[in-house]
Design a protein around this motif. Structure first.
Motif, PDB file in Angstrom:
ATOM      1  N   ALA A 100       4.346  14.073  -5.218  1.00  0.00           N
ATOM      2  CA  ALA A 100       4.894  12.841  -5.795  1.00  0.00           C
ATOM      3  C   ALA A 100       4.641  12.737  -7.296  1.00  0.00           C
ATOM      4  O   ALA A 100       5.498  12.260  -8.051  1.00  0.00           O
ATOM      5  N   ALA A 101       3.474  13.194  -7.755  1.00  0.00           N
ATOM      6  CA  ALA A 101       3.127  13.070  -9.173  1.00  0.00           C
ATOM      7  C   ALA A 101       4.018  13.897 -10.080  1.00  0.00           C
ATOM      8  O   ALA A 101       4.062  13.659 -11.293  1.00  0.00           O
ATOM      9  N   THR A 102       4.759  14.846  -9.525  1.00  0.00           N
ATOM     10  CA  THR A 102       5.627  15.705 -10.337  1.00  0.00           C
ATOM     11  C   THR A 102       7.107  15.397 -10.156  1.00  0.00           C
ATOM     12  O   THR A 102       7.938  15.972 -10.847  1.00  0.00           O
ATOM     13  N   LYS A 103       7.442  14.502  -9.241  1.00  0.00           N
ATOM     14  CA  LYS A 103       8.838  14.182  -8.968  1.00  0.00           C
ATOM     15  C   LYS A 103       9.299  13.030  -9.867  1.00  0.00           C
ATOM     16  O   LYS A 103       8.623  12.008  -9.980  1.00  0.00           O
ATOM     17  N   ALA A 108       6.063   8.046 -12.298  1.00  0.00           N
ATOM     18  CA  ALA A 108       5.612   6.868 -13.040  1.00  0.00           C
ATOM     19  C   ALA A 108       4.832   5.929 -12.129  1.00  0.00           C
ATOM     20  O   ALA A 108       3.807   5.366 -12.518  1.00  0.00           O
ATOM     21  N   ALA A 109       5.307   5.760 -10.897  1.00  0.00           N
ATOM     22  CA  ALA A 109       4.609   4.891  -9.947  1.00  0.00           C
ATOM     23  C   ALA A 109       3.245   5.447  -9.579  1.00  0.00           C
ATOM     24  O   ALA A 109       2.293   4.685  -9.366  1.00  0.00           O
ATOM     25  N   VAL A 110       3.119   6.762  -9.480  1.00  0.00           N
ATOM     26  CA  VAL A 110       1.837   7.375  -9.151  1.00  0.00           C
ATOM     27  C   VAL A 110       0.778   6.989 -10.183  1.00  0.00           C
ATOM     28  O   VAL A 110      -0.390   6.782  -9.845  1.00  0.00           O
ATOM     29  N   LYS A 111       1.177   6.838 -11.431  1.00  0.00           N
ATOM     30  CA  LYS A 111       0.225   6.542 -12.500  1.00  0.00           C
ATOM     31  C   LYS A 111      -0.311   5.117 -12.449  1.00  0.00           C
ATOM     32  O   LYS A 111      -1.518   4.892 -12.596  1.00  0.00           O
ATOM     33  N   THR A 112       0.554   4.133 -12.241  1.00  0.00           N
ATOM     34  CA  THR A 112       0.108   2.744 -12.386  1.00  0.00           C
ATOM     35  C   THR A 112       0.569   1.795 -11.284  1.00  0.00           C
ATOM     36  O   THR A 112       0.157   0.641 -11.273  1.00  0.00           O
ATOM     37  N   LYS A 113       1.421   2.227 -10.389  1.00  0.00           N
ATOM     38  CA  LYS A 113       1.958   1.327  -9.369  1.00  0.00           C
ATOM     39  C   LYS A 113       1.738   1.921  -7.972  1.00  0.00           C
ATOM     40  O   LYS A 113       2.655   2.390  -7.320  1.00  0.00           O
ATOM     41  N   ARG A 114       0.490   1.854  -7.541  1.00  0.00           N
ATOM     42  CA  ARG A 114       0.133   2.317  -6.196  1.00  0.00           C
ATOM     43  C   ARG A 114      -0.091   1.104  -5.293  1.00  0.00           C
ATOM     44  O   ARG A 114      -0.553   0.067  -5.743  1.00  0.00           O
ATOM     45  N   ALA A 115       0.236   1.262  -4.032  1.00  0.00           N
ATOM     46  CA  ALA A 115       0.205   0.130  -3.106  1.00  0.00           C
ATOM     47  C   ALA A 115      -0.400   0.533  -1.776  1.00  0.00           C
ATOM     48  O   ALA A 115      -0.599   1.720  -1.490  1.00  0.00           O
ATOM     49  N   LEU A 116      -0.672  -0.476  -0.961  1.00  0.00           N
ATOM     50  CA  LEU A 116      -1.031  -0.284   0.440  1.00  0.00           C
ATOM     51  C   LEU A 116       0.050  -0.946   1.279  1.00  0.00           C
ATOM     52  O   LEU A 116       0.463  -2.074   0.998  1.00  0.00           O
ATOM     53  N   VAL A 117       0.515  -0.252   2.310  1.00  0.00           N
ATOM     54  CA  VAL A 117       1.531  -0.807   3.211  1.00  0.00           C
ATOM     55  C   VAL A 117       0.879  -1.025   4.571  1.00  0.00           C
ATOM     56  O   VAL A 117       0.513  -0.055   5.249  1.00  0.00           O
ATOM     57  N   PRO A 118       0.697  -2.286   4.981  1.00  0.00           N
ATOM     58  CA  PRO A 118       0.043  -2.560   6.267  1.00  0.00           C
ATOM     59  C   PRO A 118       1.001  -2.363   7.434  1.00  0.00           C
ATOM     60  O   PRO A 118       2.192  -2.677   7.348  1.00  0.00           O
ATOM     61  N   MET A 119       0.479  -1.857   8.534  1.00  0.00           N
ATOM     62  CA  MET A 119       1.287  -1.704   9.741  1.00  0.00           C
ATOM     63  C   MET A 119       0.391  -1.615  10.968  1.00  0.00           C
ATOM     64  O   MET A 119      -0.789  -1.282  10.881  1.00  0.00           O
ATOM     65  N   TRP A 156       5.120   1.799  -5.620  1.00  0.00           N
ATOM     66  CA  TRP A 156       6.109   0.739  -5.759  1.00  0.00           C
ATOM     67  C   TRP A 156       6.748   0.764  -7.132  1.00  0.00           C
ATOM     68  O   TRP A 156       6.273   1.449  -8.044  1.00  0.00           O
ATOM     69  N   SER A 157       7.838   0.035  -7.254  1.00  0.00           N
ATOM     70  CA  SER A 157       8.605   0.050  -8.489  1.00  0.00           C
ATOM     71  C   SER A 157       9.275  -1.299  -8.707  1.00  0.00           C
ATOM     72  O   SER A 157       9.442  -2.085  -7.768  1.00  0.00           O
ATOM     73  N   VAL A 158       9.630  -1.564  -9.951  1.00  0.00           N
ATOM     74  CA  VAL A 158      10.356  -2.781 -10.327  1.00  0.00           C
ATOM     75  C   VAL A 158      11.684  -2.366 -10.947  1.00  0.00           C
ATOM     76  O   VAL A 158      11.713  -1.549 -11.878  1.00  0.00           O
ATOM     77  N   TRP A 202      -9.676   1.593  -0.817  1.00  0.00           N
ATOM     78  CA  TRP A 202      -8.590   0.727  -1.279  1.00  0.00           C
ATOM     79  C   TRP A 202      -8.674   0.379  -2.763  1.00  0.00           C
ATOM     80  O   TRP A 202      -7.671   0.447  -3.475  1.00  0.00           O
ATOM     81  N   ASP A 203      -9.843  -0.007  -3.236  1.00  0.00           N
ATOM     82  CA  ASP A 203      -9.970  -0.424  -4.637  1.00  0.00           C
ATOM     83  C   ASP A 203      -9.612   0.717  -5.592  1.00  0.00           C
ATOM     84  O   ASP A 203      -8.915   0.503  -6.591  1.00  0.00           O
ATOM     85  N   ARG A 204     -10.096   1.900  -5.306  1.00  0.00           N
ATOM     86  CA  ARG A 204      -9.796   3.041  -6.173  1.00  0.00           C
ATOM     87  C   ARG A 204      -8.301   3.348  -6.168  1.00  0.00           C
ATOM     88  O   ARG A 204      -7.721   3.666  -7.204  1.00  0.00           O
ATOM     89  N   TRP A 205      -7.691   3.261  -4.993  1.00  0.00           N
ATOM     90  CA  TRP A 205      -6.273   3.576  -4.891  1.00  0.00           C
ATOM     91  C   TRP A 205      -5.414   2.554  -5.640  1.00  0.00           C
ATOM     92  O   TRP A 205      -4.461   2.912  -6.337  1.00  0.00           O
ATOM     93  N   LEU A 206      -5.756   1.274  -5.531  1.00  0.00           N
ATOM     94  CA  LEU A 206      -4.928   0.225  -6.114  1.00  0.00           C
ATOM     95  C   LEU A 206      -5.155   0.029  -7.610  1.00  0.00           C
ATOM     96  O   LEU A 206      -4.299  -0.555  -8.285  1.00  0.00           O
ATOM     97  N   ASP A 207      -6.266   0.486  -8.144  1.00  0.00           N
ATOM     98  CA  ASP A 207      -6.642   0.227  -9.539  1.00  0.00           C
ATOM     99  C   ASP A 207      -5.533   0.658 -10.503  1.00  0.00           C
ATOM    100  O   ASP A 207      -5.284   1.852 -10.676  1.00  0.00           O
ATOM    101  N   PRO A 208      -4.869  -0.296 -11.171  1.00  0.00           N
ATOM    102  CA  PRO A 208      -3.775   0.067 -12.078  1.00  0.00           C
ATOM    103  C   PRO A 208      -4.235   0.650 -13.406  1.00  0.00           C
ATOM    104  O   PRO A 208      -3.416   1.150 -14.185  1.00  0.00           O
ATOM    105  N   ASP A 209      -5.533   0.578 -13.672  1.00  0.00           N
ATOM    106  CA  ASP A 209      -6.067   1.056 -14.945  1.00  0.00           C
ATOM    107  C   ASP A 209      -6.656   2.457 -14.857  1.00  0.00           C
ATOM    108  O   ASP A 209      -7.108   3.003 -15.861  1.00  0.00           O
TER     109      ASP A 209
END
Length: 265
Positions: A100-103, A108-119, A156-158, A202-209
C-alpha cells in the motif's frame, strides 16, 4: 477488481463505540444509518475510527473520532463524474498491507490517514464438492470465539469535487481495509485475510503525526488468528439484498449452488 474482505458484519452503535474507545462520535450530525448490518458490501457507509487534531487547537494531542465513510477508498485526485460525485470506478475496498505504501491510490493515506474499521466478523467462500459431484461456493463467517469485536487496519481519504470550493459542499470520506497473508486455520479458507489490530497497537497505528509503524504491517500473529472461529453459514449471505442475524448463524453445508461472491485480493 477482486478483494478481501469483500463482505462483513457489524452491529455496534457509534455512540457506544465512542464511549468504549473514549472517542468523539462525529456521526451524530449525519442522517441516521442502521447500526446492525450483517451483510456490509463495498460502497456501503461504514464506521471508521481515526485520530485527528482539533482545528481550533492544532497543538493539542490528536483525539479519536468515530466517522462514517464510504467503503471503497476514493483518492483525492479522482476526477468528478456526474452530479459532482467521483467518477465511477472499481471501489478500492481493500489494499495489500505489504504494498500500500508504494501504490499511488494509497501511499498518501498510509502516511497520515490510517484508520480502524470495527466489525463482528468477515465472510469468505470456499469451493466445495457436493454428493452429486457438483462444486459449489460455500460461505464462511470468521468471528472471534469470545464474542469480542474486531478492529481492522484501514486507510481513509477525503475527496472534494474539483469544480467546487472546498467549503461549498460536504467532502466525501472513504476508506479501505488492509489485507495480509492468512495465518493458521484461516489459510484453509483463503490465503488472504484482513489485517487485525489488537488494542495495544491502536494508538501507534492511528497517530497522524508518526510514520506508519512498519512492524504492524507485517501481518497477524498466530495467537490472534487462533482466536478466530471459522463458521459455516447460510448461502443467503451471497445476495447483498439479504440482511439479518440469521446470516451469521451456523449452518449445514448447502446442497445447491450459491451466488456470486467477492474473493481476496
Amino acid at each position: 477488481m477482486v478483494g478481501m474482505c469483500g463482505r462483513y458484519a457489524t452491529t455496534v452503535d457509534p455512540a457506544l463505540l465512542a464511549v468504549e474507545l473514549d472517542a468523539i462520535d462525529e456521526t451524530a450530525s449525519a442522517p441516521p444509518q442502521p447500526t446492525e448490518r450483517y451483510n456490509v458490501a463495498p460502497t456501503d457507509p461504514v464506521l471508521a475510527v481515526v485520530a485527528r487534531h482539533d482545528r481550533a487547537h492544532p497543538t493539542d494531542p490528536p483525539t479519536r473520532r468515530i466517522r462514517r465513510m464510504r467503503w471503497g477508498l476514493v483518492p483525492p485526485w479522482t476526477k468528478a463524474g456526474e452530479g459532482g460525485a467521483p467518477a465511477r470506478s472499481a471501489p478500492l475496498f481493500n489494499a495489500r498491507a505489504d504494498t500500500a505504501a508504494t501504490k499511488p491510490a494509497f501511499r498518501a493515506a498510509v502516511k497520515t490517514k490510517r484508520a480502524l474499521v470495527p466489525m463482528d466478523g468477515w465472510y469468505e467462500w470456499t469451493a466445495e464438492p457436493t454428493a452429486g459431484g457438483k462444486v459449489v461456493k460455500v460461505p464462511h463467517f470468521m468471528t472471534p470465539r469470545d464474542g469480542s469485536r474486531l478492529f481492522m487496519a484501514g486507510l481513509w481519504s477525503v475527496w472534494h469535487d474539483p469544480a467546487s470550493r472546498p467549503d461549498a459542499s460536504e467532502p466525501l470520506l472513504s476508506c479501505t481495509i488492509l489485507t495480509t497473508d492468512a495465518v493458521g486455520e484461516l489459510a484453509s479458507v483463503h490465503d488472504r485475510m484482513p489485517l487485525i489490530l489488537t488494542p495495544e497497537h491502536w494508538d501507534r497505528w492511528l497517530d497522524p503525526d508518526a510514520d506508519v509503524p512498519a512492524d504492524l504491517l507485517a501481518g497477524v500473529d498466530e495467537q490472534t488468528a487462533a482466536g478466530i472461529e471459522i463458521r459455516l453459514v447460510s448461502d443467503r449471505v451471497n445476495s447483498v439484498r439479504n440482511d439479518g442475524p440469521d446470516l451469521v448463524t451456523p449452518a449445514a453445508p448447502p446442497g445447491s449452488a450459491v451466488g456470486e461472491q467477492i474473493t481476496l485480493l
